[in-house]
Scaffold this motif. Sequence first.
Motif, PDB file in Angstrom:
ATOM      1  N   VAL A  39     -93.379  30.671 -57.920  1.00  0.00           N
ATOM      2  CA  VAL A  39     -92.344  30.747 -58.948  1.00  0.00           C
ATOM      3  C   VAL A  39     -92.865  30.236 -60.286  1.00  0.00           C
ATOM      4  CG1 VAL A  39     -90.481  30.545 -57.248  1.00  0.00           C
ATOM      5  CG2 VAL A  39     -91.383  28.471 -58.333  1.00  0.00           C
ATOM      6  N   ASP A  40     -94.208  30.051 -60.392  1.00  0.00           N
ATOM      7  CA  ASP A  40     -94.789  29.450 -61.595  1.00  0.00           C
ATOM      8  C   ASP A  40     -95.034  30.439 -62.731  1.00  0.00           C
ATOM      9  OD1 ASP A  40     -97.202  30.795 -60.802  1.00  0.00           O
ATOM     10  OD2 ASP A  40     -97.796  29.050 -59.618  1.00  0.00           O
ATOM     11  N   GLY A  41     -94.937  31.742 -62.471  1.00  0.00           N
ATOM     12  CA  GLY A  41     -95.105  32.741 -63.515  1.00  0.00           C
ATOM     13  C   GLY A  41     -96.530  32.976 -63.968  1.00  0.00           C
ATOM     14  N   LEU A  42     -97.524  32.425 -63.270  1.00  0.00           N
ATOM     15  CA  LEU A  42     -98.908  32.509 -63.743  1.00  0.00           C
ATOM     16  C   LEU A  42     -99.517  33.896 -63.575  1.00  0.00           C
ATOM     17  CD1 LEU A  42    -100.342  29.037 -62.678  1.00  0.00           C
ATOM     18  CD2 LEU A  42     -99.523  29.771 -64.920  1.00  0.00           C
ATOM     19  N   HIS A  43     -99.107  34.634 -62.554  1.00  0.00           N
ATOM     20  CA  HIS A  43     -99.600  36.011 -62.434  1.00  0.00           C
ATOM     21  C   HIS A  43     -99.150  36.845 -63.634  1.00  0.00           C
ATOM     22  CE1 HIS A  43    -101.586  36.203 -58.563  1.00  0.00           C
ATOM     23  NE2 HIS A  43    -100.574  35.598 -57.972  1.00  0.00           N
TER      24      HIS A  43
ATOM     25  N   VAL B 131     -99.357  42.843 -56.597  1.00  0.00           N
ATOM     26  CA  VAL B 131     -99.332  41.432 -56.215  1.00  0.00           C
ATOM     27  C   VAL B 131     -97.955  41.094 -55.653  1.00  0.00           C
ATOM     28  CG1 VAL B 131     -99.557  39.031 -56.957  1.00  0.00           C
ATOM     29  CG2 VAL B 131    -100.993  40.801 -58.012  1.00  0.00           C
ATOM     30  N   LEU B 132     -97.923  40.659 -54.412  1.00  0.00           N
ATOM     31  CA  LEU B 132     -96.728  40.088 -53.801  1.00  0.00           C
ATOM     32  C   LEU B 132     -96.934  38.585 -53.796  1.00  0.00           C
ATOM     33  CD1 LEU B 132     -94.108  40.112 -52.035  1.00  0.00           C
ATOM     34  CD2 LEU B 132     -95.625  40.329 -50.041  1.00  0.00           C
TER      35      LEU B 132
ATOM     36  N   ARG C 180     -98.924  43.293 -63.915  1.00  0.00           N
ATOM     37  CA  ARG C 180     -97.667  43.993 -64.179  1.00  0.00           C
ATOM     38  C   ARG C 180     -97.079  44.609 -62.914  1.00  0.00           C
ATOM     39  NH1 ARG C 180     -97.713  40.966 -67.386  1.00  0.00           N
ATOM     40  NH2 ARG C 180     -97.925  41.131 -69.654  1.00  0.00           N
ATOM     41  N   LYS C 181     -97.928  45.009 -61.982  1.00  0.00           N
ATOM     42  CA  LYS C 181     -97.426  45.527 -60.697  1.00  0.00           C
ATOM     43  C   LYS C 181     -97.189  44.310 -59.800  1.00  0.00           C
ATOM     44  CE  LYS C 181     -99.599  50.115 -60.774  1.00  0.00           C
ATOM     45  NZ  LYS C 181    -100.265  50.069 -62.082  1.00  0.00           N
ATOM     46  N   LEU C 182     -96.087  43.647 -60.062  1.00  0.00           N
ATOM     47  CA  LEU C 182     -95.848  42.300 -59.552  1.00  0.00           C
ATOM     48  C   LEU C 182     -94.506  42.222 -58.839  1.00  0.00           C
ATOM     49  CD1 LEU C 182     -96.886  39.343 -59.600  1.00  0.00           C
ATOM     50  CD2 LEU C 182     -95.783  39.091 -61.823  1.00  0.00           C
ATOM     51  N   ILE C 183     -94.537  41.702 -57.617  1.00  0.00           N
ATOM     52  CA  ILE C 183     -93.305  41.430 -56.865  1.00  0.00           C
ATOM     53  C   ILE C 183     -93.198  39.917 -56.712  1.00  0.00           C
ATOM     54  CG2 ILE C 183     -92.005  41.841 -54.741  1.00  0.00           C
ATOM     55  CD1 ILE C 183     -93.800  44.323 -54.282  1.00  0.00           C
ATOM     56  N   GLU C 184     -92.377  39.289 -57.554  1.00  0.00           N
ATOM     57  CA  GLU C 184     -92.151  37.838 -57.473  1.00  0.00           C
ATOM     58  C   GLU C 184     -91.011  37.618 -56.485  1.00  0.00           C
ATOM     59  OE1 GLU C 184     -93.330  36.107 -61.825  1.00  0.00           O
ATOM     60  OE2 GLU C 184     -91.634  37.492 -61.789  1.00  0.00           O
ATOM     61  N   ILE C 185     -91.353  37.608 -55.216  1.00  0.00           N
ATOM     62  CA  ILE C 185     -90.345  37.678 -54.158  1.00  0.00           C
ATOM     63  C   ILE C 185     -89.445  36.447 -54.122  1.00  0.00           C
ATOM     64  CG2 ILE C 185     -91.712  36.667 -52.278  1.00  0.00           C
ATOM     65  CD1 ILE C 185     -89.531  39.866 -52.074  1.00  0.00           C
ATOM     66  N   HIS C 186     -89.923  35.320 -54.648  1.00  0.00           N
ATOM     67  CA  HIS C 186     -89.104  34.101 -54.691  1.00  0.00           C
ATOM     68  C   HIS C 186     -88.551  33.822 -56.080  1.00  0.00           C
ATOM     69  CE1 HIS C 186     -91.095  32.291 -50.820  1.00  0.00           C
ATOM     70  NE2 HIS C 186     -90.287  33.288 -50.570  1.00  0.00           N
ATOM     71  N   GLY C 187     -88.747  34.728 -57.034  1.00  0.00           N
ATOM     72  CA  GLY C 187     -88.215  34.545 -58.380  1.00  0.00           C
ATOM     73  C   GLY C 187     -89.119  33.692 -59.256  1.00  0.00           C
TER      74      GLY C 187
ATOM     75  N   LEU D  68    -108.555  43.518 -62.297  1.00  0.00           N
ATOM     76  CA  LEU D  68    -108.701  44.602 -61.318  1.00  0.00           C
ATOM     77  C   LEU D  68    -107.599  45.641 -61.472  1.00  0.00           C
ATOM     78  CD1 LEU D  68    -109.753  42.622 -58.125  1.00  0.00           C
ATOM     79  CD2 LEU D  68    -111.099  44.406 -59.264  1.00  0.00           C
ATOM     80  N   GLU D  69    -106.411  45.195 -61.904  1.00  0.00           N
ATOM     81  CA  GLU D  69    -105.318  46.140 -62.117  1.00  0.00           C
ATOM     82  C   GLU D  69    -105.678  47.180 -63.178  1.00  0.00           C
ATOM     83  OE1 GLU D  69    -100.724  46.066 -63.695  1.00  0.00           O
ATOM     84  OE2 GLU D  69    -101.379  44.381 -62.447  1.00  0.00           O
ATOM     85  N   HIS D  70    -106.526  46.794 -64.124  1.00  0.00           N
ATOM     86  CA  HIS D  70    -106.943  47.731 -65.174  1.00  0.00           C
ATOM     87  C   HIS D  70    -108.050  48.667 -64.690  1.00  0.00           C
ATOM     88  CE1 HIS D  70    -104.548  45.960 -68.382  1.00  0.00           C
ATOM     89  NE2 HIS D  70    -104.927  44.768 -67.944  1.00  0.00           N
ATOM     90  N   GLU D  71    -108.700  48.317 -63.590  1.00  0.00           N
ATOM     91  CA  GLU D  71    -109.832  49.111 -63.095  1.00  0.00           C
ATOM     92  C   GLU D  71    -109.464  50.046 -61.953  1.00  0.00           C
ATOM     93  OE1 GLU D  71    -113.435  45.914 -64.029  1.00  0.00           O
ATOM     94  OE2 GLU D  71    -113.114  46.666 -62.000  1.00  0.00           O
TER      95      GLU D  71
END
Length: 261
Positions: free
Chosen positions: A112-116, A107-108, A122-129, A98-101
């Motif tokens: 912490v698994d890095g799967l997103h 994504v907030l 890429r428009k990613l807020i990994e708020i817990h690292g 959807l980010e490409h469309e």
Amino acid sequence: MNDVEHTLDAAAALFGTAQRILFITGAGISADSGLPTYRGIGGLYHERLTAEGLSIEEALSGEMMTHRPDICWRYIAEIEANCRGAQPNAAHRLIAALEHEKPAVWVLTQNVDGLHRAAGSRKLIEIHGTVHHLRCTECPHERDVPDFSGLALPPACPVCGGLLRPDVVLFGEMLPQQGMDRLEAVLLGGIDLVVSIGTTSVFPYIAGPVWWAQQQGIPSIEINPGDTEVSRLVTHRLRMGAADALTAIWRRLHRPDPAED
């Protein structure tokens, strides 16, 4: 048409018109990748204490990392071991698609698994690292690791001998200001749809965007099998797993055969 189909149709209509979407995700979105949901239904730490008789909040706290890093690292490593080898599932991949469309799909995530990131968001807020980035508590040394195999626990910094820790927010620690500023900028920039997926929303900064959406008259969707802190606030609620729900919505947006429209 049953209630679920009706809600899926309504959700797909919102996805279709929204140009700026904020996804808020928790451990439940990774359940279909084989990861535990911690507090959620069937979670790794659902209603049980650690071997030391501690709650997981006590074991995975900043105070424990300072005073008993061996205990804190033991349970960080247990979480990492449960994440090891996991791959993004359909929910992660469809959000990235959807980010490409769309002009803006954010994504907030509490995860912490890095799967997103692995799925391509890429428009990613990994708020817990992320557990895959380690930093020294004594010097500027930091490095990425694919997993914790081969690490002595707790690990020592190869530069100064100080304590290494994952670059994650432990219980009782402050959230990264950069991440909070980024979230605020996203909301101020304008959002057409907020989608909460697989999170109990017990933290104010996770529930906050849903409250904000309600106050602003912006539609919201919750995808979660169980009841949460925001269930009564959302416009539409899907009591489903993340991968099933997003796959069903995606198919409504991308009909393979015009005759199905």
